[in-house]
Motif scaffolding. Structure first.
Motif, short mmCIF file in Angstrom:
data_model
loop_
_atom_site.label_atom_id
_atom_site.label_comp_id
_atom_site.label_asym_id
_atom_site.label_seq_id
_atom_site.Cartn_x
_atom_site.Cartn_y
_atom_site.Cartn_z
N SER A 213 0.84 -1.20 0.00
CA SER A 213 0.00 0.00 0.00
C SER A 213 0.87 1.25 0.00
CB SER A 213 -0.94 0.00 1.21
OG SER A 213 -0.20 -0.02 2.40
N CYS A 214 0.29 2.36 -0.42
CA CYS A 214 1.01 3.63 -0.48
C CYS A 214 1.31 4.12 0.92
CB CYS A 214 0.18 4.67 -1.23
SG CYS A 214 -0.13 4.23 -2.94
N GLY A 215 2.38 4.89 1.05
CA GLY A 215 2.74 5.45 2.35
C GLY A 215 4.24 5.58 2.50
N SER A 216 4.67 5.86 3.73
CA SER A 216 6.08 6.02 4.04
C SER A 216 6.57 4.82 4.85
CB SER A 216 6.32 7.30 4.84
OG SER A 216 5.97 8.41 4.06
N TYR A 217 7.73 4.31 4.49
CA TYR A 217 8.28 3.13 5.12
C TYR A 217 9.78 3.31 5.33
CZ TYR A 217 3.92 1.12 3.42
OH TYR A 217 2.60 0.88 3.16
N THR A 218 10.37 2.40 6.06
CA THR A 218 11.83 2.35 6.23
C THR A 218 12.27 0.92 5.95
OG1 THR A 218 11.74 4.04 7.95
CG2 THR A 218 13.73 2.74 7.83
N PHE A 219 13.31 0.78 5.11
CA PHE A 219 13.88 -0.54 4.87
C PHE A 219 15.36 -0.50 5.18
CE2 PHE A 219 14.31 1.63 0.83
CZ PHE A 219 15.54 1.22 0.35
N LYS A 220 15.94 -1.69 5.34
CA LYS A 220 17.35 -1.79 5.72
C LYS A 220 18.14 -2.44 4.59
CE LYS A 220 16.15 -2.30 10.56
NZ LYS A 220 16.11 -3.19 11.70
N VAL A 221 19.38 -1.98 4.45
CA VAL A 221 20.31 -2.58 3.50
C VAL A 221 21.51 -3.05 4.30
CG1 VAL A 221 21.73 -2.23 1.46
CG2 VAL A 221 19.56 -1.01 1.67
N HIS A 222 21.74 -4.35 4.29
CA HIS A 222 22.88 -4.94 5.00
C HIS A 222 24.12 -4.79 4.12
CE1 HIS A 222 20.45 -6.79 8.18
NE2 HIS A 222 19.55 -6.92 7.22
N LEU A 223 25.12 -4.11 4.64
CA LEU A 223 26.35 -3.88 3.90
C LEU A 223 27.44 -4.80 4.44
CD1 LEU A 223 25.97 -0.02 3.86
CD2 LEU A 223 25.46 -1.58 1.99
N TYR A 224 28.67 -4.46 4.25
CA TYR A 224 29.81 -5.28 4.66
C TYR A 224 29.85 -5.42 6.18
CZ TYR A 224 34.60 -6.98 4.92
OH TYR A 224 35.71 -7.73 5.17
N GLU A 225 30.08 -6.64 6.65
CA GLU A 225 30.14 -6.99 8.08
C GLU A 225 28.86 -6.54 8.78
OE1 GLU A 225 33.91 -5.37 9.33
OE2 GLU A 225 34.96 -7.21 8.80
N ALA A 226 28.98 -5.68 9.80
CA ALA A 226 27.80 -5.30 10.59
C ALA A 226 27.21 -3.96 10.14
CB ALA A 226 28.18 -5.23 12.06
N ALA A 227 27.72 -3.37 9.09
CA ALA A 227 27.21 -2.08 8.61
C ALA A 227 25.80 -2.25 8.08
CB ALA A 227 28.13 -1.52 7.53
N LEU A 228 24.93 -1.34 8.48
CA LEU A 228 23.52 -1.43 8.13
C LEU A 228 23.02 -0.03 7.80
CD1 LEU A 228 21.08 -3.47 8.25
CD2 LEU A 228 20.64 -2.52 10.51
N ALA A 229 22.43 0.14 6.62
CA ALA A 229 21.87 1.43 6.21
C ALA A 229 20.36 1.37 6.33
CB ALA A 229 22.28 1.75 4.78
#
Length: 182
Positions: free
Chosen positions: A123-139
């Motif tokens: 559905s439409c709206g605002s969300y937050t998702f995560k991107v797992h990067l190298y080792e424990a880095a998380l965006a």
């Protein structure tokens, strides 16, 4: 079987890591492709000599991951998707949708590294998702899903062009009719 990775292997580890794997996996895949060597005193000594080089590569990956994290978090993702009047999407926003979005911007992110709450957004709206990067880095990236404008009602320009083309056709028929009578 205990091995030392000679190269980065997806889902297994990085260069210099000591792992225990199935005998067949090591003999039939890792050794023939040069991804690993058997864990022997000679191979351990060889990788001890390359330890500084391996750490430099890992440090470079950490720096690249940090800069990518800053770039991803600085830019909010806005997707326009076809949706009904109630805001429910006709499709869904998945990790593959986000991979395609980022590939257009020139980023290479694996689908498996993107974590969407609830696996899909419907559905439409605002969300937050995560991107797992190298080792424990998380965006953590903000996502806004907008409804695509519907084309149920034709625009005024389209109506005017239809009317003008009908008028031209009727004028052409009237102009041709007198010529046929002569």
């Amino acid at each position: 079987m205990k091995i030392i990775l000679n190269d980065d292997v997806k889902h297994l580890g990085e260069m210099g890591d000591v792992k225990t794997v199935a005998n067949g996996y090591a003999r039939n895949y890792l050794f023939p492709h040069g991804f690993a060597v058997p864990y022997t005193p000679e191979s351990v000594a060889y990788f001890e000599g390359k330890k500084a080089e391996i750490e430099a590569r890992k440090e470079q990956k950490r720096a690249d991951s940090k800069s990518l994290k800053e770039k991803l978090e600085a830019q909010d993702v806005v997707l326009t998707m076809p949706a009904g009047t109630n805001g429910k999407l006709y499709g869904a926003v998945t990790s593959q949708t986000l991979v395609d979005y980022y590939s257009k911007l020139g980023y290479e992110i694996e689908r498996k590294r993107i974590e969407i709450p609830g696996l899909t957004i419907k559905s439409c709206g605002s969300y937050t998702f995560k991107v797992h990067l190298y080792e424990a880095a998380l965006a953590e990236v903000k996502l806004s899903v907008q409804p695509q404008p519907t084309n149920d009602e034709p625009s005024k320009k389209e109506e005017k062009s239809k009317k003008s083309s009908k008028a031209e056709k009727s004028e052409n028929k009237e102009a041709e009719a007198p010529a046929e009578n002569n």
